[in-house]
Design an enzyme around this catalytic site. Sequence first.
Site, short mmCIF file in Angstrom:
data_model
loop_
_atom_site.label_atom_id
_atom_site.label_comp_id
_atom_site.label_asym_id
_atom_site.label_seq_id
_atom_site.Cartn_x
_atom_site.Cartn_y
_atom_site.Cartn_z
N ASP A 110 0.76 -1.25 0.00
CA ASP A 110 0.00 0.00 0.00
C ASP A 110 0.79 1.30 0.00
O ASP A 110 0.23 2.35 -0.28
CB ASP A 110 -0.99 0.00 1.18
CG ASP A 110 -2.28 0.73 0.82
OD1 ASP A 110 -2.55 0.89 -0.38
OD2 ASP A 110 -2.99 1.16 1.73
N HIS A 379 1.86 4.34 6.39
CA HIS A 379 1.69 4.98 5.08
C HIS A 379 0.48 5.92 5.04
O HIS A 379 0.25 6.57 4.02
CB HIS A 379 1.62 3.93 3.97
CG HIS A 379 0.52 2.94 4.15
ND1 HIS A 379 0.69 1.79 4.89
CD2 HIS A 379 -0.75 2.90 3.70
CE1 HIS A 379 -0.45 1.10 4.87
NE2 HIS A 379 -1.33 1.75 4.16
#
Length: 970
Positions: A110, A379
């Site tokens: 991701d 993230h």
Amino acid sequence: FFFLQESMHAYAANVYTTVVEELMKGKQRKFIAVEQEFFRLWWDVVATDTQKQQVHQLLQEGRLEFVIGGQVMHDEAVTLIDDQILQLTEGHGFLYETFGFRPQFSWHVDPFGASATTPTLFALSGFNAHLISRIDYDLKADMQKNKKLQFVWQGSPSLSEREEIFTHVMDQYSYCTPSHLPFSNRSGFYWNGYATFPDPPKDGVYPNMSLPVTDSNLHQYAQTMVANIKERAAWFRTSDVLWPWGCDKQFFNASVQYPNMDLLLDYINKHSGEFGVTVQYATVGDYFQAVYDRNLTWEIRNSQDFLPYSTEPFQAWTGFYTSRSTLKGIARRASSLLYAGESFFTQYVRKHPEGSICKCKALKQLQSLRWAVSEVQHHDGITGTESPKVKDMYMNNLMYGVFNVKKLMASIIFDVNNAKKNGEIYSSVYPKDSGISDVDQYVVVYNPLAWNITTFVTISVSNLAMSVYDELGHPVPAQVQSSAESPSTYDLYILVTISGLSYRKYTVKPVDGNQPAFIGRSIKYKRRDITRAGRQGRQLFPVVNSCYQILFDQNTNLMHSITQRETNQTVELTQEFLEYHVNGDTMKGPISDNYLFGTNASAVPVSKAVGLEVVSGALMTEIRQYFYSNVTSQDYIYAVYTRIYTVPEGYDGKLLCHRIEQEYSVGPLELNREAILRTSTNLNTRQLLYTDNNGYQMQKRPFKAYVNNTVARNYYPMVQTAYIEDDTTRLMLLAERAHGVSSQGNGQVEVMLHRRLWNNLEWNLNNNLTLNDSSVVRPVIWLILGTKAVTNILYRNSGLALEHRPVVLFGALSGGKPKLPGHLQQNSVHDSPVTVPPNLHLQTLSIPGWRYSSNHAEQVHSIRMGKQKQGDADFSRVLLRIRHLYEVGEDPVLSKPVMVDLKSLLNGLGSVTAVEERSLTGTWDVNTLKRWKWNTAQYPSKGFFNSTKTSEDFIVTVHPKEIRTFFVYF
């Protein structure tokens, strides 16, 4: 993903509770788990003893597999290597201590783009294979067509094949199961529906639950799944297809997922002759094992990264390089304070075994900051791509950890100096947070780097007439001047020289007749209309130290040029602030948001008039420029404070003299503005830019022209370093937080400093992702100008000196009178500095506290016997990491391998009795670590990587770019 903590806890608790229950019901079922932060919350707070037993069993059977195993799945673009290692080490330490389990595969599906640092870190951690997904859409399409989604990645040019790793890029479907069913208008494969926490539906019917598998649709369901498997099979070289089952926020009700999955898999396998496919539950490790066993020969990818990342022609994910700049700055300051606190505490434990501070409590204080710094590397953390509420959670956790570690450092100083506890000691890592009143006070300054440093620390004082003395009562060079921020206070700059990992004490008091600090005198220049400044009759005035002469143009109040005095080389150099005006209305075209930067026009200059004030003194000159929208404006949104330093005789001022320090003040911005500082030079750079990956290695960034979105697709992350150069001269930028950076013209480099956006994209509105950030940001960038040879010698040490500025703590002197010299003894922290050569960096010196055995057989045995009970932390094991800062061939001297005698390096902490060399995160003995060796055309023999490096006599040779990790016992 975008949750509040309580929703995340509720969701994560449901995932682990129901998945474990379902795995126990069918021997064929499997599951992979990634982020330890959420697993640990379940393990510590929710899991029953029975569930814990079941997790142990599932891990032993290989049906539950932890992949990556860090606290979070960290971002790759804007994180610093130290913080990536920290969060991996935190998670791995927990897994090894609790289960004897060591992750060997990654699942980096991701993060928005992939850095070349990551394959190196994962190889050093003992991983056998690496998996990524988000890379440029056009590149992915090309790789997919040519069956090149799998390769052996040599992420580091200096470590090349030793730390290479097999890498799998997910195909166009990425990491989520495709949900379209051709035979139904309902979705498929997501039977538990969409998660709604913390308030799940009372009747158990979640939104968008997929069509259940029944006898009547089983054949069509299987056909749909097989068709997708076969489509993907054509993109890979082996007949093994990785088919991810799940997506964000899935498996929160595994009791609906697994029974439907079982029916489908059984049916396909019963009819495998007809379908031409067999299917089985698998972990990532099972998949990579199958590919490895095929014994194919793979192509090598060099150290090029996959940044930036675009998802379609107008979607460049380059905005997040700057989003929430304040959070990015605080995350880095917190990381730097943690680094200082760890070595400070380690020295205290080693040198003061009888000290009065409770070590277990101290470790908890450090752990609160370890946890907070680890968590924000997510993230959707430091990237600035979270909602305001989640951002506040990160900030609160960081501030709480920072408070704890400052308190710990202050109490250690008290304890070591046996100070009377009547002067409340308080501390500040932001040098200007707090200052000193008129009473006599002392300032304690700790140097967290393992080099001798000479630098300035700044504190606020309420009086111009001040004197500064060291522990022996000798005067210390200092300069005091009016503060740019608040007219009623003054900034006191103190010149400090401190050896590695040591602290010094300075007394600051109102002048008592002798040796006052130098005073910086201010000259204010008339505000200039820069639109009308003609070229005729240019009046230039110089600001000079022994390294540079900077010329300013009195017609515009802007910088004109910089001369590097050693070579007498002059570079024309001007700086201006501009803004990209961006669109927030999806009906009108591409937008900018937390993730994306989209502009269809050039940046617009923000100011028509510039005010100037020059404050000069014997040690420092500060140039204050204020940028106004026009000549009559009252207020400014932009300012630059440029400082150059003059170091007196007898001090090593090489680093200090060569840096031009700039602090910017930007904001509040208007909506849908992206603020940049553009530095334009007459260097013929051919529009080539260099930027770093995670403060570890440099990447070459040639300007690329695209059909669409060229400006945004030429933005790159600068985590710590960027530079432009011509054949002889280099202009280096060093940063203390991440920024987007680009070269949009020859001789130019622009840094995005701030963004404030609003948009009406439905998904962003639903998740409160509109980045309406009305803050004022105050980033710092250091400029270094010089020949390539000179900048090469300076930039790595300077970057670390900016990252790890000294920690300043304040305290009052008891009785209001400074004690006689000698009462404030030069305590033992001074007497034994820890110093490494300038091409090495002492990356970690800490007491992790783990209780695991470093002998693997023993560790596994004690877990199987149930002996891993909660005991006291282990304070005898010290974790040491040493990093070589240079690449092979980068510098004739500094790129050489370095021999280090660990015994003499650490002799100030006691007598070293044993050293064990470990994998990067500490869980493997390097002598037993055998990573898979994949065939490549270059190195055909398949087998294992073996590493045997530690010598018996405590002397190690550190080669370029190596990061060596040790357990040290005293």
